[in-house]
Scaffold this motif. Sequence first.
Motif, PDB file in Angstrom:
ATOM      1  N   LEU A 233       0.821  -1.200   0.000  1.00  0.00           N
ATOM      2  CA  LEU A 233       0.000   0.000   0.000  1.00  0.00           C
ATOM      3  C   LEU A 233       0.858   1.254   0.000  1.00  0.00           C
ATOM      4  CD1 LEU A 233      -2.828  -1.017   2.500  1.00  0.00           C
ATOM      5  CD2 LEU A 233      -2.949  -0.926   0.011  1.00  0.00           C
ATOM      6  N   LEU A 234       1.963   1.238   0.742  1.00  0.00           N
ATOM      7  CA  LEU A 234       2.849   2.395   0.776  1.00  0.00           C
ATOM      8  C   LEU A 234       3.339   2.743  -0.622  1.00  0.00           C
ATOM      9  CD1 LEU A 234       5.158   1.688   3.859  1.00  0.00           C
ATOM     10  CD2 LEU A 234       3.347   3.376   3.711  1.00  0.00           C
ATOM     11  N   TYR A 235       3.830   1.730  -1.319  1.00  0.00           N
ATOM     12  CA  TYR A 235       4.396   1.960  -2.642  1.00  0.00           C
ATOM     13  C   TYR A 235       3.328   2.402  -3.635  1.00  0.00           C
ATOM     14  CZ  TYR A 235       8.672  -0.361  -1.042  1.00  0.00           C
ATOM     15  OH  TYR A 235       9.818  -0.690  -0.370  1.00  0.00           O
ATOM     16  N   ASN A 236       2.185   1.759  -3.626  1.00  0.00           N
ATOM     17  CA  ASN A 236       1.152   2.083  -4.605  1.00  0.00           C
ATOM     18  C   ASN A 236       0.638   3.511  -4.443  1.00  0.00           C
ATOM     19  OD1 ASN A 236       1.249  -0.385  -5.921  1.00  0.00           O
ATOM     20  ND2 ASN A 236      -0.196  -1.334  -4.504  1.00  0.00           N
ATOM     21  N   GLN A 237       0.516   3.954  -3.208  1.00  0.00           N
ATOM     22  CA  GLN A 237       0.099   5.337  -2.962  1.00  0.00           C
ATOM     23  C   GLN A 237       1.153   6.306  -3.488  1.00  0.00           C
ATOM     24  OE1 GLN A 237      -0.621   6.211   1.168  1.00  0.00           O
ATOM     25  NE2 GLN A 237      -1.396   8.262   0.769  1.00  0.00           N
ATOM     26  N   ALA A 238       2.428   5.956  -3.268  1.00  0.00           N
ATOM     27  CA  ALA A 238       3.518   6.810  -3.748  1.00  0.00           C
ATOM     28  C   ALA A 238       3.594   6.793  -5.274  1.00  0.00           C
ATOM     29  CB  ALA A 238       4.840   6.345  -3.144  1.00  0.00           C
ATOM     30  N   PHE A 239       3.416   5.614  -5.893  1.00  0.00           N
ATOM     31  CA  PHE A 239       3.407   5.527  -7.356  1.00  0.00           C
ATOM     32  C   PHE A 239       2.332   6.445  -7.939  1.00  0.00           C
ATOM     33  CE2 PHE A 239       4.901   0.786  -7.249  1.00  0.00           C
ATOM     34  CZ  PHE A 239       6.190   1.199  -6.951  1.00  0.00           C
ATOM     35  N   LYS A 240       1.150   6.360  -7.358  1.00  0.00           N
ATOM     36  CA  LYS A 240       0.012   7.139  -7.855  1.00  0.00           C
ATOM     37  C   LYS A 240       0.268   8.634  -7.728  1.00  0.00           C
ATOM     38  CE  LYS A 240      -5.019   7.556  -7.355  1.00  0.00           C
ATOM     39  NZ  LYS A 240      -6.214   7.071  -6.603  1.00  0.00           N
ATOM     40  N   SER A 241       0.936   9.036  -6.642  1.00  0.00           N
ATOM     41  CA  SER A 241       1.144  10.465  -6.382  1.00  0.00           C
ATOM     42  C   SER A 241       2.025  11.131  -7.436  1.00  0.00           C
ATOM     43  CB  SER A 241       1.761  10.664  -4.995  1.00  0.00           C
ATOM     44  OG  SER A 241       3.130  10.276  -4.981  1.00  0.00           O
ATOM     45  N   VAL A 242       2.898  10.337  -8.081  1.00  0.00           N
ATOM     46  CA  VAL A 242       3.809  10.914  -9.081  1.00  0.00           C
ATOM     47  C   VAL A 242       3.485  10.439 -10.496  1.00  0.00           C
ATOM     48  CG1 VAL A 242       5.684  11.200  -7.422  1.00  0.00           C
ATOM     49  CG2 VAL A 242       5.526   9.072  -8.739  1.00  0.00           C
ATOM     50  N   GLY A 243       2.385   9.685 -10.638  1.00  0.00           N
ATOM     51  CA  GLY A 243       1.990   9.211 -11.957  1.00  0.00           C
ATOM     52  C   GLY A 243       2.880   8.110 -12.500  1.00  0.00           C
ATOM     53  N   PHE A 244       3.508   7.348 -11.594  1.00  0.00           N
ATOM     54  CA  PHE A 244       4.374   6.250 -12.037  1.00  0.00           C
ATOM     55  C   PHE A 244       3.515   5.055 -12.444  1.00  0.00           C
ATOM     56  CE2 PHE A 244       6.887   2.394 -11.136  1.00  0.00           C
ATOM     57  CZ  PHE A 244       7.995   2.638 -11.939  1.00  0.00           C
ATOM     58  N   ASP A 245       3.775   4.507 -13.621  1.00  0.00           N
ATOM     59  CA  ASP A 245       2.986   3.399 -14.157  1.00  0.00           C
ATOM     60  C   ASP A 245       3.502   2.078 -13.591  1.00  0.00           C
ATOM     61  OD1 ASP A 245       1.301   1.799 -15.601  1.00  0.00           O
ATOM     62  OD2 ASP A 245       2.397   1.993 -17.498  1.00  0.00           O
ATOM     63  N   GLY A 246       3.024   1.732 -12.406  1.00  0.00           N
ATOM     64  CA  GLY A 246       3.472   0.504 -11.765  1.00  0.00           C
ATOM     65  C   GLY A 246       2.536   0.115 -10.643  1.00  0.00           C
TER      66      GLY A 246
ATOM     67  N   LEU B 289       8.304  -1.048  12.425  1.00  0.00           N
ATOM     68  CA  LEU B 289       7.631  -0.247  11.408  1.00  0.00           C
ATOM     69  C   LEU B 289       8.516   0.912  10.967  1.00  0.00           C
ATOM     70  CD1 LEU B 289       5.049   0.188   9.770  1.00  0.00           C
ATOM     71  CD2 LEU B 289       4.178   1.601  11.652  1.00  0.00           C
ATOM     72  N   GLU B 290       9.285   1.458  11.906  1.00  0.00           N
ATOM     73  CA  GLU B 290      10.188   2.564  11.578  1.00  0.00           C
ATOM     74  C   GLU B 290      11.283   2.092  10.624  1.00  0.00           C
ATOM     75  OE1 GLU B 290      11.117   6.395  11.381  1.00  0.00           O
ATOM     76  OE2 GLU B 290       9.441   5.623  12.582  1.00  0.00           O
ATOM     77  N   MET B 291      11.813   0.902  10.869  1.00  0.00           N
ATOM     78  CA  MET B 291      12.801   0.317   9.958  1.00  0.00           C
ATOM     79  C   MET B 291      12.178   0.067   8.593  1.00  0.00           C
ATOM     80  SD  MET B 291      14.529  -3.465  10.316  1.00  0.00           S
ATOM     81  CE  MET B 291      15.083  -4.375   8.883  1.00  0.00           C
ATOM     82  N   PHE B 292      10.968  -0.478   8.585  1.00  0.00           N
ATOM     83  CA  PHE B 292      10.283  -0.797   7.331  1.00  0.00           C
ATOM     84  C   PHE B 292      10.098   0.456   6.474  1.00  0.00           C
ATOM     85  CE2 PHE B 292       6.231  -1.046   4.996  1.00  0.00           C
ATOM     86  CZ  PHE B 292       6.533  -2.094   4.137  1.00  0.00           C
ATOM     87  N   ILE B 293       9.664   1.533   7.100  1.00  0.00           N
ATOM     88  CA  ILE B 293       9.429   2.774   6.362  1.00  0.00           C
ATOM     89  C   ILE B 293      10.730   3.332   5.804  1.00  0.00           C
ATOM     90  CG2 ILE B 293       8.771   5.201   6.636  1.00  0.00           C
ATOM     91  CD1 ILE B 293       6.617   4.221   8.629  1.00  0.00           C
ATOM     92  N   ARG B 294      11.769   3.343   6.617  1.00  0.00           N
ATOM     93  CA  ARG B 294      13.035   3.945   6.185  1.00  0.00           C
ATOM     94  C   ARG B 294      13.722   3.134   5.092  1.00  0.00           C
ATOM     95  NH1 ARG B 294      15.730   7.257  11.051  1.00  0.00           N
ATOM     96  NH2 ARG B 294      13.842   7.788  12.205  1.00  0.00           N
ATOM     97  N   GLN B 295      13.677   1.798   5.202  1.00  0.00           N
ATOM     98  CA  GLN B 295      14.309   0.999   4.151  1.00  0.00           C
ATOM     99  C   GLN B 295      13.509   1.083   2.857  1.00  0.00           C
ATOM    100  OE1 GLN B 295      13.228  -2.099   2.643  1.00  0.00           O
ATOM    101  NE2 GLN B 295      11.246  -1.901   3.664  1.00  0.00           N
ATOM    102  N   ALA B 296      12.207   1.375   2.982  1.00  0.00           N
ATOM    103  CA  ALA B 296      11.353   1.479   1.796  1.00  0.00           C
ATOM    104  C   ALA B 296      11.705   2.694   0.945  1.00  0.00           C
ATOM    105  CB  ALA B 296       9.884   1.540   2.215  1.00  0.00           C
ATOM    106  N   TYR B 297      12.244   3.748   1.565  1.00  0.00           N
ATOM    107  CA  TYR B 297      12.638   4.924   0.790  1.00  0.00           C
ATOM    108  C   TYR B 297      13.593   4.522  -0.335  1.00  0.00           C
ATOM    109  CZ  TYR B 297      11.144   7.756   4.876  1.00  0.00           C
ATOM    110  OH  TYR B 297      10.452   8.333   5.904  1.00  0.00           O
ATOM    111  N   GLU B 298      14.643   3.787   0.041  1.00  0.00           N
ATOM    112  CA  GLU B 298      15.662   3.424  -0.944  1.00  0.00           C
ATOM    113  C   GLU B 298      15.113   2.435  -1.963  1.00  0.00           C
ATOM    114  OE1 GLU B 298      20.087   1.404  -1.296  1.00  0.00           O
ATOM    115  OE2 GLU B 298      19.453   2.218   0.640  1.00  0.00           O
ATOM    116  N   GLN B 299      14.269   1.504  -1.510  1.00  0.00           N
ATOM    117  CA  GLN B 299      13.687   0.559  -2.462  1.00  0.00           C
ATOM    118  C   GLN B 299      12.836   1.299  -3.495  1.00  0.00           C
ATOM    119  OE1 GLN B 299      12.414  -3.354  -1.753  1.00  0.00           O
ATOM    120  NE2 GLN B 299      12.985  -3.375   0.403  1.00  0.00           N
TER     121      GLN B 299
END
Length: 246
Positions: free
Chosen positions: A1-14, A221-231
């Motif tokens: 859900l984190l990634y999909n919301q971020a993809f949508k916010s920038v119009g990334f097709d994924g 959860l804090e680790m999950f969020i921070r490592q997700a930035y780079e992914q």
Amino acid sequence: LLYNQAFKSVGFDGVYVHLLVDDITKFLRTYSSPDFVGFSCTIPHKEAALGCLDEIDPVAKSIGAVNCIIRSPSDGKLSGYNTDYFGAISAIEDGLQSPLAGKLFVVIGAGGAGKALAYGAKEKGARIVIANRTYERARELAEIVGARALSLAELDTFHPEDGMILANSTSIGMQPKVDETPIPKKALSNYSLVFDAVYTPKLTRLLREAEECGATVVSGLEMFIRQAYEQYERFTGLPAPKELFR
């Protein structure tokens, strides 16, 4: 859900989807279409995935585990990275409000996440102890990072000094087994900060009991969020919209 919301916010097709994998080698061989541009690699595949890759980032190679796999759009080759160590160590230092240098850092678990924590803490100048249910695995990792090895049972009475840091890298306490904990409550009073890589639930039994003993606690959860930035940045080639990950 984190990634999909971020993809949508920038119009990334994924789209980011969760898949249950039994055999990482067969999975990557099957999902070989260029449409699959990247994968998040979780427990228990972080170490086994190394043997499936064409290239491994030097940090991930040193750790001996990957949690992010990227497919090259030009030739389809797979490259592996480890973003766990940054996510966990930065969260722990922020919780401490001081550097890890010189601190006694106790890691529970010697798998992929444990390796990332041990590597990251060593890079920060901490003194490392590895505790694992199987002592031999603890010893193997301890030899790699220049640490002391303990069995998990020995950790119950391990108290060489006050103010230690405890980091659980195992799945003990994860849903649905939320009543489990890797260390008795009475032993937690020796630690100034306790980190748990488990983030479902956010407040595990380990963290709840550590808090009751007066320790600062840091959720996985804090680790999950921070490592997700780079992914996210590796998946898209775009800066991570960090405000959307919280």
